[in-house]
Enzyme design. Structure first.
Site, PDB file in Angstrom:
ATOM      1  N   HIS A  19       0.836  -1.211   0.000  1.00 30.65           N
ATOM      2  CA  HIS A  19       0.000   0.000   0.000  1.00 30.65           C
ATOM      3  C   HIS A  19       0.873   1.264   0.000  1.00 30.65           C
ATOM      4  O   HIS A  19       0.609   2.211  -0.734  1.00 30.65           O
ATOM      5  CB  HIS A  19      -0.897   0.036   1.245  1.00 30.65           C
ATOM      6  CG  HIS A  19      -1.971  -1.014   1.270  1.00 30.65           C
ATOM      7  ND1 HIS A  19      -2.178  -1.843   2.358  1.00 30.65           N
ATOM      8  CD2 HIS A  19      -2.895  -1.379   0.349  1.00 30.65           C
ATOM      9  CE1 HIS A  19      -3.202  -2.651   2.098  1.00 30.65           C
ATOM     10  NE2 HIS A  19      -3.643  -2.404   0.891  1.00 30.65           N
ATOM     11  N   LYS A  43     -18.070  -6.444   7.345  1.00 32.99           N
ATOM     12  CA  LYS A  43     -16.805  -7.167   7.228  1.00 32.99           C
ATOM     13  C   LYS A  43     -16.142  -7.343   8.591  1.00 32.99           C
ATOM     14  O   LYS A  43     -15.986  -6.372   9.339  1.00 32.99           O
ATOM     15  CB  LYS A  43     -15.879  -6.377   6.294  1.00 32.99           C
ATOM     16  CG  LYS A  43     -14.880  -7.227   5.566  1.00 32.99           C
ATOM     17  CD  LYS A  43     -14.224  -6.412   4.464  1.00 32.99           C
ATOM     18  CE  LYS A  43     -13.038  -7.140   3.870  1.00 32.99           C
ATOM     19  NZ  LYS A  43     -12.406  -6.382   2.800  1.00 32.99           N
ATOM     20  N   SER A 130      -3.160  -7.740   2.685  1.00 32.46           N
ATOM     21  CA  SER A 130      -3.520  -7.612   4.104  1.00 32.46           C
ATOM     22  C   SER A 130      -3.955  -8.967   4.665  1.00 32.46           C
ATOM     23  O   SER A 130      -3.670  -9.297   5.824  1.00 32.46           O
ATOM     24  CB  SER A 130      -4.648  -6.593   4.271  1.00 32.46           C
ATOM     25  OG  SER A 130      -4.229  -5.323   3.858  1.00 32.46           O
TER      26      SER A 130
HETATM   27  O1  PNS Z   1      -8.934  -3.106  -0.144  1.00 34.00           O
HETATM   28  P1  PNS Z   1     -10.200  -3.612  -0.769  1.00 34.00           P
HETATM   29  O2  PNS Z   1     -11.035  -4.361   0.271  1.00 34.00           O
HETATM   30  O3  PNS Z   1      -9.955  -4.434  -2.009  1.00 34.00           O
HETATM   31  O4  PNS Z   1     -11.043  -2.299  -1.215  1.00 34.00           O
HETATM   32  C1  PNS Z   1     -12.314  -2.445  -1.802  1.00 34.00           C
HETATM   33  C2  PNS Z   1     -13.010  -1.080  -1.949  1.00 34.00           C
HETATM   34  C3  PNS Z   1     -13.057  -0.346  -0.637  1.00 34.00           C
HETATM   35  C4  PNS Z   1     -12.250  -0.236  -2.963  1.00 34.00           C
HETATM   36  C5  PNS Z   1     -14.441  -1.353  -2.502  1.00 34.00           C
HETATM   37  O5  PNS Z   1     -15.043  -2.342  -1.731  1.00 34.00           O
HETATM   38  C6  PNS Z   1     -15.342  -0.116  -2.520  1.00 34.00           C
HETATM   39  O6  PNS Z   1     -15.094   0.824  -3.224  1.00 34.00           O
HETATM   40  N1  PNS Z   1     -16.419  -0.159  -1.706  1.00 34.00           N
HETATM   41  C7  PNS Z   1     -17.361   0.926  -1.605  1.00 34.00           C
HETATM   42  C8  PNS Z   1     -18.721   0.531  -2.192  1.00 34.00           C
HETATM   43  C9  PNS Z   1     -18.779   0.793  -3.690  1.00 34.00           C
HETATM   44  O7  PNS Z   1     -18.591   1.911  -4.145  1.00 34.00           O
HETATM   45  N2  PNS Z   1     -19.073  -0.260  -4.461  1.00 34.00           N
HETATM   46  C10 PNS Z   1     -19.306  -0.129  -5.897  1.00 34.00           C
HETATM   47  C11 PNS Z   1     -18.115  -0.402  -6.718  1.00 34.00           C
HETATM   48  S1  PNS Z   1     -18.261  -2.004  -7.348  1.00 34.00           S
END
Ligand code: PNS
Length: 162
Positions: A19, A43, A130
């Site tokens: 990151h 989660k 992670s």
């Molecule tokens: O580190 P991660 O868990 O891969 O991050 C995932 C993240 C936070 C980028 C994704 O889950 C997200 O953007 N969630 C917010 C909800 C959203 O906007 N979903 C629509 C896009 S498919």
């Protein structure tokens, strides 16, 4: 077009050297980066959102042009609220691609002007996630090449036997 402000979203549970590497690469391309920790009620997480923000702030205190925030709901809404023109995501391996592609296209449908930018981490970090860090920490393995020192200290508090 130069990118003035981008959002780097994620779970960051915990932040890894991958990151941090991505943040540093992102800062070569954008004027300001908003590192955004998702508040996800569904989660199970090892660290609370506040702990994750604290770790990110500690690890990135030397980096100018960074702010660390949390968000709930749709990423595109948060990006718009923050005045971001782009979403930054890391692409480590082919296994990341399908999920990232789906998410990028969904975000584009929701917000056509918000462009997703994918960067590759250094090859030293391509396998670091992670989830892997949490597992190695749980079993007391050596994490020195996977996470920043500040994160290592927080992991040692969670898993005192390490
Ligand atoms: O580190 P991660 O868990 O891969 O991050 C995932 C993240 C936070 C980028 C994704 O889950 C997200 O953007 N969630 C917010 C909800 C959203 O906007 N979903 C629509 C896009 S498919």
């Amino acid at each position: 077009m130069s990118i003035k402000r981008a959002v780097y979203p994620g779970s960051f549970d915990p932040p890894t050297l991958g990151h941090i590497d991505l943040v540093q690469r992102g800062l070569q391309l954008v004027d300001e980066l908003v590192v955004a920790v998702l508040r996800n009620r569904n989660k199970d997480s090892l660290f609370s959102v506040d702990e994750r923000i604290e770790m990110l702030e500690e690890c990135l205190s030397e980096e100018p042009h960074i702010r660390v925030e949390s968000f709930e709901g749709l990423l595109v809404d948060f990006a718009e609220k923050m005045g971001c023109q782009s979403i930054l995501r890391g692409l480590r391996a082919v296994s990341d691609f399908e999920y990232e592609f789906q998410m990028a296209l969904m975000n584009r449908r929701l917000a056509p002007n918000l462009e997703t930018l994918f960067l590759m981490p250094s090859e030293d970090h391509v396998f670091v996630s992670s989830r892997i860090v949490r597992e190695v920490a749980y079993f007391g393995g050596d994490l020195t090449s996977l996470v920043p020192d500040r994160v290592l200290a927080h992991l040692k508090e969670k898993f005192p036997l390490q």
